[in-house]
Design a protein around this motif. Structure first.
Motif, PDB file in Angstrom:
ATOM      1  N   PRO B 138      -2.874   1.355   8.889  1.00 66.20           N
ATOM      2  CA  PRO B 138      -4.110   1.849   8.298  1.00 66.20           C
ATOM      3  C   PRO B 138      -4.556   3.176   8.918  1.00 66.20           C
ATOM      4  CG  PRO B 138      -4.490  -0.157   9.563  1.00 66.20           C
ATOM      5  CD  PRO B 138      -3.046   0.154   9.679  1.00 66.20           C
ATOM      6  N   ILE B 139      -3.972   3.548  10.068  1.00 60.24           N
ATOM      7  CA  ILE B 139      -4.401   4.783  10.725  1.00 60.24           C
ATOM      8  C   ILE B 139      -3.528   5.959  10.301  1.00 60.24           C
ATOM      9  CG2 ILE B 139      -4.931   5.846  12.932  1.00 60.24           C
ATOM     10  CD1 ILE B 139      -4.854   2.978  14.092  1.00 60.24           C
ATOM     11  N   TRP B 140      -2.220   5.794  10.440  1.00 62.21           N
ATOM     12  CA  TRP B 140      -1.337   6.933  10.141  1.00 62.21           C
ATOM     13  C   TRP B 140      -0.537   6.740   8.858  1.00 62.21           C
ATOM     14  CZ3 TRP B 140      -3.050   8.797  14.628  1.00 62.21           C
ATOM     15  CH2 TRP B 140      -3.118   7.943  15.739  1.00 62.21           C
ATOM     16  N   GLY B 141      -0.573   5.553   8.285  1.00 64.92           N
ATOM     17  CA  GLY B 141       0.371   5.197   7.228  1.00 64.92           C
ATOM     18  C   GLY B 141       0.171   5.966   5.935  1.00 64.92           C
ATOM     19  N   ILE B 142       1.233   6.033   5.142  1.00 63.01           N
ATOM     20  CA  ILE B 142       1.148   6.732   3.866  1.00 63.01           C
ATOM     21  C   ILE B 142       0.826   5.765   2.729  1.00 63.01           C
ATOM     22  CG2 ILE B 142       2.688   8.643   4.411  1.00 63.01           C
ATOM     23  CD1 ILE B 142       4.786   6.892   2.741  1.00 63.01           C
ATOM     24  N   SER B 143       0.866   4.451   3.012  1.00 63.36           N
ATOM     25  CA  SER B 143       0.729   3.513   1.899  1.00 63.36           C
ATOM     26  C   SER B 143      -0.671   3.552   1.293  1.00 63.36           C
ATOM     27  CB  SER B 143       1.081   2.094   2.347  1.00 63.36           C
ATOM     28  OG  SER B 143       0.492   1.804   3.565  1.00 63.36           O
ATOM     29  N   GLU B 144      -1.693   3.831   2.128  1.00 67.26           N
ATOM     30  CA  GLU B 144      -3.050   3.860   1.596  1.00 67.26           C
ATOM     31  C   GLU B 144      -3.211   5.031   0.614  1.00 67.26           C
ATOM     32  OE1 GLU B 144      -5.999   4.026   4.611  1.00 67.26           O
ATOM     33  OE2 GLU B 144      -7.618   3.517   3.216  1.00 67.26           O
ATOM     34  N   GLU B 145      -2.773   6.222   1.046  1.00 65.50           N
ATOM     35  CA  GLU B 145      -2.809   7.405   0.180  1.00 65.50           C
ATOM     36  C   GLU B 145      -2.071   7.136  -1.119  1.00 65.50           C
ATOM     37  OE1 GLU B 145      -3.598  10.981   0.797  1.00 65.50           O
ATOM     38  OE2 GLU B 145      -5.105   9.979   2.038  1.00 65.50           O
ATOM     39  N   PHE B 146      -0.903   6.526  -0.958  1.00 64.86           N
ATOM     40  CA  PHE B 146      -0.061   6.262  -2.115  1.00 64.86           C
ATOM     41  C   PHE B 146      -0.791   5.354  -3.111  1.00 64.86           C
ATOM     42  CE2 PHE B 146       3.072   3.405  -4.103  1.00 64.86           C
ATOM     43  CZ  PHE B 146       3.738   4.343  -4.873  1.00 64.86           C
ATOM     44  N   LEU B 147      -1.404   4.285  -2.579  1.00 61.64           N
ATOM     45  CA  LEU B 147      -2.104   3.359  -3.460  1.00 61.64           C
ATOM     46  C   LEU B 147      -3.276   4.052  -4.150  1.00 61.64           C
ATOM     47  CD1 LEU B 147      -2.174  -0.080  -1.631  1.00 61.64           C
ATOM     48  CD2 LEU B 147      -0.914   0.583  -3.653  1.00 61.64           C
ATOM     49  N   TYR B 148      -3.992   4.927  -3.416  1.00 64.37           N
ATOM     50  CA  TYR B 148      -5.102   5.662  -4.037  1.00 64.37           C
ATOM     51  C   TYR B 148      -4.598   6.526  -5.174  1.00 64.37           C
ATOM     52  CZ  TYR B 148      -9.084   4.362  -1.206  1.00 64.37           C
ATOM     53  OH  TYR B 148     -10.098   3.660  -0.643  1.00 64.37           O
ATOM     54  N   SER B 149      -3.436   7.161  -4.960  1.00 63.63           N
ATOM     55  CA  SER B 149      -2.940   8.087  -5.972  1.00 63.63           C
ATOM     56  C   SER B 149      -2.518   7.363  -7.243  1.00 63.63           C
ATOM     57  CB  SER B 149      -1.789   8.915  -5.416  1.00 63.63           C
ATOM     58  OG  SER B 149      -0.700   8.074  -5.161  1.00 63.63           O
ATOM     59  N   ILE B 150      -2.231   6.060  -7.153  1.00 62.61           N
ATOM     60  CA  ILE B 150      -1.932   5.345  -8.400  1.00 62.61           C
ATOM     61  C   ILE B 150      -3.103   4.455  -8.804  1.00 62.61           C
ATOM     62  CG2 ILE B 150       0.584   5.417  -8.162  1.00 62.61           C
ATOM     63  CD1 ILE B 150       0.444   2.507  -7.182  1.00 62.61           C
ATOM     64  N   GLY B 151      -4.261   4.687  -8.160  1.00 61.92           N
ATOM     65  CA  GLY B 151      -5.477   4.016  -8.598  1.00 61.92           C
ATOM     66  C   GLY B 151      -5.665   2.604  -8.090  1.00 61.92           C
ATOM     67  N   LEU B 152      -4.900   2.233  -7.060  1.00 65.87           N
ATOM     68  CA  LEU B 152      -5.024   0.870  -6.544  1.00 65.87           C
ATOM     69  C   LEU B 152      -5.570   0.865  -5.115  1.00 65.87           C
ATOM     70  CD1 LEU B 152      -1.643  -0.618  -7.824  1.00 65.87           C
ATOM     71  CD2 LEU B 152      -3.907  -1.105  -8.720  1.00 65.87           C
ATOM     72  N   GLY B 153      -6.215   1.989  -4.739  1.00 64.60           N
ATOM     73  CA  GLY B 153      -6.665   2.175  -3.359  1.00 64.60           C
ATOM     74  C   GLY B 153      -7.504   1.041  -2.808  1.00 64.60           C
ATOM     75  N   GLN B 154      -8.349   0.445  -3.663  1.00 62.96           N
ATOM     76  CA  GLN B 154      -9.248  -0.586  -3.134  1.00 62.96           C
ATOM     77  C   GLN B 154      -8.504  -1.845  -2.698  1.00 62.96           C
ATOM     78  OE1 GLN B 154      -8.975   0.284  -6.292  1.00 62.96           O
ATOM     79  NE2 GLN B 154      -9.649  -1.284  -7.725  1.00 62.96           N
ATOM     80  N   TYR B 155      -7.229  -1.956  -3.083  1.00 61.01           N
ATOM     81  CA  TYR B 155      -6.470  -3.146  -2.674  1.00 61.01           C
ATOM     82  C   TYR B 155      -5.793  -2.977  -1.325  1.00 61.01           C
ATOM     83  CZ  TYR B 155      -7.197  -4.640  -7.456  1.00 61.01           C
ATOM     84  OH  TYR B 155      -7.773  -4.999  -8.630  1.00 61.01           O
ATOM     85  N   PHE B 156      -5.900  -1.773  -0.757  1.00 59.08           N
ATOM     86  CA  PHE B 156      -5.228  -1.572   0.530  1.00 59.08           C
ATOM     87  C   PHE B 156      -5.918  -2.362   1.628  1.00 59.08           C
ATOM     88  CE2 PHE B 156      -4.633   0.446   4.616  1.00 59.08           C
ATOM     89  CZ  PHE B 156      -3.258   0.493   4.671  1.00 59.08           C
ATOM     90  N   ASP B 157      -5.127  -2.915   2.531  1.00 59.60           N
ATOM     91  CA  ASP B 157      -5.687  -3.666   3.653  1.00 59.60           C
ATOM     92  C   ASP B 157      -4.710  -3.577   4.823  1.00 59.60           C
ATOM     93  OD1 ASP B 157      -7.364  -5.187   5.092  1.00 59.60           O
ATOM     94  OD2 ASP B 157      -7.375  -6.910   3.733  1.00 59.60           O
ATOM     95  N   ALA B 158      -5.180  -3.998   6.004  1.00 64.80           N
ATOM     96  CA  ALA B 158      -4.293  -4.024   7.161  1.00 64.80           C
ATOM     97  C   ALA B 158      -3.428  -5.265   7.054  1.00 64.80           C
ATOM     98  CB  ALA B 158      -5.105  -4.036   8.443  1.00 64.80           C
ATOM     99  N   TRP B 159      -2.487  -5.226   6.133  1.00 60.44           N
ATOM    100  CA  TRP B 159      -1.739  -6.440   5.777  1.00 60.44           C
ATOM    101  C   TRP B 159      -1.049  -7.091   6.963  1.00 60.44           C
ATOM    102  CZ3 TRP B 159      -0.486  -2.549   1.740  1.00 60.44           C
ATOM    103  CH2 TRP B 159      -1.266  -2.739   0.587  1.00 60.44           C
TER     104      TRP B 159
END
Lengths: 421, 311
Positions: B138-159
């Motif tokens: 959640p700090i350095w990762g690219i997955s959050e940005e990626f999810l935002y760019s496809i409109g799913l940002g709110q589903y990101f979590d510290a899985w």
């Protein structure tokens, strides 16, 4: 050499003398030091051993470390085979106690150097009844909070002394800036227990009094002091970084050294890393007390000790070396060479590193104690230390209440520890 | 007497067999059979203060009945079953799908895809764990940005840090890493199917779907069965990924604890917990038995019924 000697008969006498001297030098005392501090090899060869040899040029010292993860088993094997060095670096508590009970470590009672250490410092290397001392305390690590001075100036913050002030500072950082107020994660779990629970706890359970109470059974982990400690930890949650549940120890360190976090719950060993990586000034403050004027308690955890191999042929020389290690001179050398590891003797030592200086100054203002799960209490099943990691991380994550944490650990202790039953 | 002597003369001792079998057998006995037997024996002992004593099945009884041990054991077993289920439901079907796609003659650059998909399997688990932790961080990762760019940002979590999602996330990582193995095995089998059978089905008017389900799938079933059993054994021995990502305490709250990490803590100890070689041996024996029973059930009920075809 022998061949050279016989080839030149005219020099036989001189040769004989040389051989004799060489033989004597070999028989004279070379002390081998067993250690897991591979990082310190240079400090030993460049600083510690030359300084010692100024006083005792006749005693040679050879520092021969083993990597930390192999140390315990390698040492055990060497001791069994009789090939271990003369001086043994002691892990705190049960690991070394086991060696002493098996007869591998020399009893140190009566060693002159021991007089310079407090009972808390010595507690990591005595038998349970407190009678027999088997290692000389060498270094400890202190817990507290390290903060980014630039962020504090920017936001016009003062260093908090009480808990109210502490949480006000955190709230202000959170509302007025984008910095992470409190830089810790729970992914590795041990930070929650070590930098969290054991860091702020001593103020609640009154240091040594509380720790001894748990051991003799007069205190319980369900007492208010422990529940309150976990309650305070639970209050940290909103100030931790986003996704702190997956934040690892190295993430926390990086976040702080990159200047993105304001306050870092620390162990003094972090000073070395921060000195190398952070390009801003950082300071430190002890765990805030409940009310202004309360006695403060700090976790001044005994980490490294020095003992003598019971099978050593050079015990007298080893004792001379240990006595020197108890001196102010050694303390100062060591503390400055390895900032963040503090000598445990009562001498006042001048430390040059500013952050390390702050940490060690707390010894004058506060009462020292060690982590409460280390002596005796983590011998059984379930293991108290493992439980503390688990429940402290869960309390911060919000998946367990402070009361549940207290009940679970107390029940664990009651299952096997007589005085708590 | 004479007769036996004569047969001996006629049939000399088959030295060559021993010479050829010997080295392999010796290595197998020393490094596989002996440690296994020794583990089984060790699990029947108890060690106290350096004295070991025969205690029969006591370690096993403690392991499954004593609350302190059994809750951890059952938890690890149930996590392990979930871990296995994930691989069976995701890794092997995806592997099958990829193999079918790869074997399609219309696909261009098939060998490049094959190499790329197989690549993670060859990387060290430590690297895989490290890379995925960075991607998901959640700090350095690219997955959050990626999810935002496809409109799913709110589903990101510290899985990786949440009790409910950590094991699933680790399963996904493991599936991603090892999907190349079923793919390669099934792909090899698919290539072995003679073209005339496929041609015959096309001539008979079968659609590609029908060809797959009625011709190809029955022919690769033995391979799928073998892949399943390999997955089972590998999953119940899994340890490295969990250890690399979550450490031996398999947090949060032991939600990622597998039998492998449980064994590690028991045998080698952890932090202040002293290791117990006898209790560890008991855990190892149970793991061995679980795998043994699983493999045997599979052999009896599935492997025997599968028809094999020779071309």
């Amino acid at each position: 050499m022998r061949k050279v000697c016989s080839a030149l008969p005219s020099y036989k006498l001189a040769c004989f003398a040389t051989l004799l001297l060489a033989g004597m030098a070999q028989a004279s005392d070379t002390l081998y030091v067993e250690s897991w501090r591979t990082d310190d090899a240079n400090i030993w060869s460049d600083t510690i051993i030359p300084a010692f040899n100024k006083h005792h040029p006749d005693i040679k010292i050879q520092f021969s470390p083993t990597p930390p993860t192999d140390y315990n088993s390698a040492l055990q094997a060497k001791l069994q085979a009789g090939s271990a060095g003369d001086i043994i670096t002691c892990r705190p508590f049960d690991a070394s106690l086991q060696l002493f009970d098996s007869g591998y470590l020399e009893k140190l009672n009566g060693l002159k150097g021991l007089e310079d250490f407090s009972d808390v410092a010595k507690s990591a290397w005595v038998t349970d009844d407190g009678r027999e001392q088997f290692c000389l305390p060498m270094a400890s690590v202190i817990h507290g909070f390290i903060y980014n001075k630039e962020i504090f100036e920017e936001l016009n913050l003062t260093v908090p002394k009480t808990q109210d002030e502490f949480f006000k500072v955190l709230a202000k950082i959170k509302s007025e800036s984008r910095y992470t107020p409190l830089d810790m994660g729970t992914a590795d779990q041990w930070e929650a227990a070590t930098m969290g629970f054991q860091n702020i706890g001593p103020n609640y359970w009154k240091g040594e009094a509380g720790r001894k109470g748990l051991i003799d059974g007069t205190a319980k982990l369900t007492d208010q002091a422990y529940v309150d400690t976990w309650k305070e930890l639970a209050k940290w949650k909103p100030y931790l970084g986003r996704g702190f549940e997956a934040q690892k120890y190295s993430d926390s360190q990086n976040l702080f050294t990159l200047g993105r976090a304001a306050i870092y719950p620390a162990g003094s060993w972090d000073i070395q890393t921060f000195n190398n990586q952070a390009d801003f000034e950082f300071g430190a403050f002890p765990p805030p007390v409940l009310k202004q004027g309360d006695t403060c308690y700090i976790s001044d955890h005994t980490d490294i000790g020095m003992g003598i191999n019971a099978a050593s042929k050079h015990k007298e020389a080893a004792k001379i070396f240990l006595n020197w290690m108890a001196s102010a001179e050694f303390g100062e050398l060591f503390a400055n060479a390895v900032p963040g590891f503090f000598p445990l003797s009562n001498h006042s030592v001048a430390i040059k590193d500013p952050a390390a200086q702050t940490f060690i100054s707390w010894r004058q203002q506060c009462e020292s104690t060690i982590r409460n799960s280390y002596q005796i209490l983590s011998r059984g099943t379930p293991n108290l230390e493992n439980q503390l990691w688990n429940v402290s991380a869960q309390v911060i994550n919000g998946t367990m209440t402070p009361e549940q944490a207290a009940t679970e650990t107390q029940q664990g202790l009651e299952q096997w520890y007589g005085p708590q039953q | 007497m004479m007769f036996s002597k004569r047969t001996k003369e006629h049939k000399p001792f088959p030295w060559h067999l021993w010479v050829f079998l010997g080295p392999g057998l010796l290595i197998y006995l020393t490094f596989s059979v002996y440690p296994l037997l020794d583990t089984l024996i060790l699990s029947l002992y108890e060690e106290q203060a350096g004295q070991s004593e025969f205690v029969g099945l006591k370690n096993f009884i403690t392991l499954v009945t004593d609350e302190n041990w059994s809750s951890a054991f059952w938890n690890a077993l149930s996590n392990n079953l979930q871990f296995f289920a994930f691989h069976m439901l995701l890794q092997n079907p995806i592997g099958l799908l990829l193999a079918v796609l790869l074997s399609s003659p219309k696909l261009r650059l098939a060998s490049s895809y094959r190499t790329l998909i197989f690549m993670p399997t060859m990387l060290s688990v430590v690297i895989i764990g490290f890379v995925w932790q960075l991607i998901l961080s959640p700090i350095w990762g690219i997955s959050e940005e990626f999810l935002y760019s496809i409109g799913l940002g709110q589903y990101f979590d510290a899985w990786l840090g949440k009790e409910g999602s950590a094991l699933v996330t680790l399963s996904f990582i493991s599936v991603w890493q090892f999907v190349g193995i079923p793919m390669m095995l099934i792909y090899a089998t698919l290539l072995n199917i003679p073209d005339d059978i496929i041609d015959a089905s096309t001539v008979d008017g079968a659609s590609p779907m029908q060809t797959f389900f009625h011709i190809k799938l029955p022919l690769i079933l033995p391979t799928i069965a073998m892949v399943s059993i390999l997955t089972f054994v590998a999953n119940f021995n899994a340890f490295e990924l969990i250890y690399a990502v979550k450490g031996a305490l398999a947090g949060p709250n032991f939600s990622t604890d597998l039998l492998g990490t449980f064994f590690y803590r028991t045998f080698f100890g952890f932090q202040l917990q002293q290791g117990s070689s006898t209790m560890g041996a008991a855990v190892a024996t149970l793991m061995f038995l679980i795998i043994l029973v699983g493999v045997m059930l599979f052999l009896f009920f599935i492997q025997r019924r599968i028809q094999r075809f020779q071309f």
